[in-house]
Design a protein around this motif. Structure first.
Motif, short mmCIF file in Angstrom:
data_model
loop_
_atom_site.label_atom_id
_atom_site.label_comp_id
_atom_site.label_asym_id
_atom_site.label_seq_id
_atom_site.Cartn_x
_atom_site.Cartn_y
_atom_site.Cartn_z
N THR A 247 55.61 57.70 46.83
CA THR A 247 55.94 58.53 45.67
C THR A 247 54.76 59.48 45.43
O THR A 247 53.61 59.06 45.39
N VAL A 248 55.07 60.76 45.29
CA VAL A 248 54.03 61.79 45.21
C VAL A 248 54.20 62.62 43.94
O VAL A 248 55.32 62.97 43.56
N VAL A 249 53.07 62.93 43.30
CA VAL A 249 53.04 63.88 42.19
C VAL A 249 52.18 65.06 42.60
O VAL A 249 51.06 64.88 43.09
N VAL A 250 52.71 66.27 42.42
CA VAL A 250 52.01 67.50 42.78
C VAL A 250 51.91 68.38 41.54
O VAL A 250 52.93 68.76 40.97
N SER A 251 50.70 68.70 41.10
CA SER A 251 50.57 69.62 39.97
C SER A 251 50.70 71.05 40.45
O SER A 251 50.43 71.37 41.61
N GLY A 252 51.13 71.91 39.52
CA GLY A 252 51.36 73.30 39.86
C GLY A 252 52.76 73.51 40.40
O GLY A 252 53.51 72.55 40.68
N SER A 253 53.14 74.77 40.55
CA SER A 253 54.43 75.12 41.16
C SER A 253 54.33 76.49 41.83
O SER A 253 55.32 77.19 41.97
N GLY A 254 53.12 76.83 42.21
CA GLY A 254 52.90 78.07 42.94
C GLY A 254 52.95 77.84 44.43
O GLY A 254 53.46 76.83 44.91
N ASN A 255 52.36 78.77 45.16
CA ASN A 255 52.45 78.74 46.62
C ASN A 255 51.93 77.43 47.21
O ASN A 255 52.60 76.81 48.05
N VAL A 256 50.74 76.99 46.81
CA VAL A 256 50.16 75.77 47.38
C VAL A 256 51.04 74.57 47.07
O VAL A 256 51.36 73.76 47.95
N SER A 257 51.45 74.45 45.82
CA SER A 257 52.24 73.30 45.38
C SER A 257 53.58 73.23 46.10
O SER A 257 54.00 72.16 46.56
N ILE A 258 54.25 74.37 46.18
CA ILE A 258 55.59 74.39 46.78
C ILE A 258 55.54 73.90 48.23
O ILE A 258 56.36 73.07 48.65
N TYR A 259 54.57 74.38 48.99
CA TYR A 259 54.55 74.01 50.40
C TYR A 259 53.91 72.64 50.64
O TYR A 259 54.21 72.00 51.65
N ALA A 260 53.09 72.17 49.71
CA ALA A 260 52.64 70.78 49.79
C ALA A 260 53.82 69.85 49.53
O ALA A 260 53.99 68.83 50.22
N MET A 261 54.66 70.20 48.56
CA MET A 261 55.85 69.39 48.28
C MET A 261 56.81 69.41 49.47
O MET A 261 57.37 68.37 49.85
N GLU A 262 56.98 70.58 50.07
CA GLU A 262 57.89 70.70 51.20
C GLU A 262 57.43 69.84 52.37
O GLU A 262 58.22 69.08 52.95
N LYS A 263 56.15 69.92 52.73
CA LYS A 263 55.67 69.15 53.88
C LYS A 263 55.65 67.65 53.57
O LYS A 263 55.98 66.84 54.45
N ALA A 264 55.28 67.26 52.35
CA ALA A 264 55.30 65.84 51.98
C ALA A 264 56.71 65.28 52.11
O ALA A 264 56.90 64.17 52.63
N ALA A 265 57.70 66.06 51.65
CA ALA A 265 59.09 65.61 51.76
C ALA A 265 59.52 65.51 53.22
O ALA A 265 60.23 64.58 53.61
#
Length: 460
Positions: A247-265
């Motif tokens: 289970t992952v929590v990512v702060s932010g919703s900009g460029n870094v956050s979006i692609y960190a979420m994408e790769k983690a998923a």
């Protein structure tokens, strides 16, 4: 096998005295610049074992020179808003260290930008860029201009005015800016156009993060977020863990956050929360990334709108409370000092296993102490989020060769760079007697390359 160096107690005391003396001088010379002091303190403390073993760095004033920008530029940015009113902002560029290559670092447009923040970012960039293994020095810039709520025409007028002055100080072999908070493809495009207009020629290598149509690199948009996850996966694998089923929590919703979420998923994790400057959303079913991407990148709306399409999700006002969300892996990808000591203790109480800094200096020094003293795997920013500037350097290489690599080529190079950063950080930490302390390892590994170059180039 890494051989650990063993300095004497006298050597350690001498090194500590030197480091503390230089730090006090930095504070005196740069009063009230708290963010810059914080960045300097963290790095200086990490380097005591190096100076205890290599006194030649002390004799040549490496820290004194490294903590002072080679050039600090501040300038007025006048522009006219849509109502015809003249506005004035302040622009900055800290050209910190060019020992291993031209200055390289992003531009940040945000109301909080001041000399302290630009200097902390530029100082960190020296070591981050060194860690990538690419020939790039450290720099950073920006303005207290806020692009939020501005029309495209207002953003264009501001960026054109900003670049009119900045263009006097940059070049493909001098200083190559990129984007950061508040500076995305729109802003980069306007600045590139103004530079081209002013200089009367097409110089693709003067900015990175450009559009693919005019010299940008495939994979650059994803690089910081993907790189964050590549580094963390390497660290997790070393300890027999993975993103898969985490289970992952990512702060932010900009460029870094979006692609960190994408790769983690993509690696099998469930991302349950992300945020913007107003608040955060929690979705027990996993954040719908396409909704976030559309809201933030296309419609430029607040993250609270997520619950309109996903009523099962919860919206919470206040972005810092996101760290109350239980998770296995926390990826702070928003801004500096977003995790303080109290937030770190909550994460530890909720049994977080790993924290990876996707943003620049998102954890306070006390928060880092909490993570390390409780056995939480901790990936420091200058190592974890180096993927963006690494691919910026690859973009520079492609511009110089006048060719483009495929996404797969760039992504493979990025993965290799992030693996090397992790391994070099681990090796440096072990060699200087602090195994598993990647803060020290990354700082030392980044420092040594720059310091050796400075020694060879003389007192400049």
């Amino acid at each position: 096998m890494t051989v650990t160096v063993q300095p004497t107690q006298t050597d350690k005391q001498s090194a500590e005295h030197y480091v503390n003396e230089v730090f006090e001088a930095v504070k005196k010379r740069n009063p009230n610049e708290t963010e810059f002091h914080q960045a300097v303190k963290e790095i200086f403390d990490s380097l005591v074992p190096v100076f205890a073993t290599h006194p030649e760095y002390m004799k040549n004033g490496i820290l004194e020179r490294m903590s002072e920008p080679e050039r600090m530029i501040s300038f007025r940015v006048p522009w006219v808003d849509d109502q015809g009113k003249v506005q004035v902002n302040r622009g900055f560029r800290a050209q910190f260290n060019s020992s291993i290559g031209p200055y390289k670092g992003g531009l940040r447009f945000h109301p909080s930008v001041n000399a302290s923040i630009i200097k902390f970012l530029g100082f960190e960039q020296i070591f981050k860029n060194s860690l990538t293994g690419q020939p790039i020095g450290g720099g950073k810039g920006g303005s207290d201009f806020d692009p939020k709520g501005k029309s495209d025409a207002e953003v264009m007028r501001f960026t054109q005015s900003f670049m009119t002055e900045l263009s006097n100080h940059i070049g493909s072999d001098i200083d190559v800016p990129a984007g950061d908070i508040g500076v995305g493809p729109r802003e980069i495009g306007y600045m590139f156009g103004q530079y081209k207009r002013l200089h009367g020629g097409y110089e693709s290598g003067i900015l990175t993060g450009k559009g693919l149509e005019y010299g940008g690199s495939l994979g650059r948009t994803e690089a910081t977020g993907y790189g964050t996850v590549y580094f963390m996966e390497e660290m997790l694998k070393d300890k027999g863990q993975h993103f898969k089923d985490s289970t992952v929590v990512v702060s932010g919703s900009g460029n870094v956050s979006i692609y960190a979420m994408e790769k983690a998923a993509q690696l099998g994790a469930k991302v349950v929360a992300c945020s913007d400057s107003n608040g955060y959303v929690y979705d027990k079913n996993g954040i719908n990334l396409e909704t976030i991407r559309r809201l933030k990148e296309v419609e430029r709306k607040r993250i609270a709108e997520y619950t309109v399409e996903h009523p099962e999700a919860e919206y919470h006002e206040g972005c810092t409370d996101i760290w109350c969300t239980p998770c296995d892996i926390a990826l702070p990808c928003a801004t500096q000092n977003e995790i303080d000591e109290a937030a770190a203790k909550i994460l530890v109480a909720n049994e977080v296993k790993a924290v990876g800094e996707g943003a620049n200096m998102p954890s306070t020094l006390k928060a880092i102490d909490v993570f390390q003293s409780n056995g939480v795997l901790f990936g420091p920013a200058k190592a974890v989020n180096a993927g963006g500037v690494a691919v910026s350097a690859l973009e520079m290489a492609q511009n110089s060769m006048r060719l483009s690599w495929t996404f797969e080529e760039v992504d493979n190079k990025l993965q290799e760079i992030m693996k090397n950063i992790y391994r070099n950080s681990v090796d440096a930490a072990e060699k200087y007697g602090h195994p598993d302390n990647l803060v020290m390892g990354a700082n030392i590994a980044g420092f040594l390359k720059v310091a050796d170059a400075m020694l060879e180039q003389g007192i400049i």
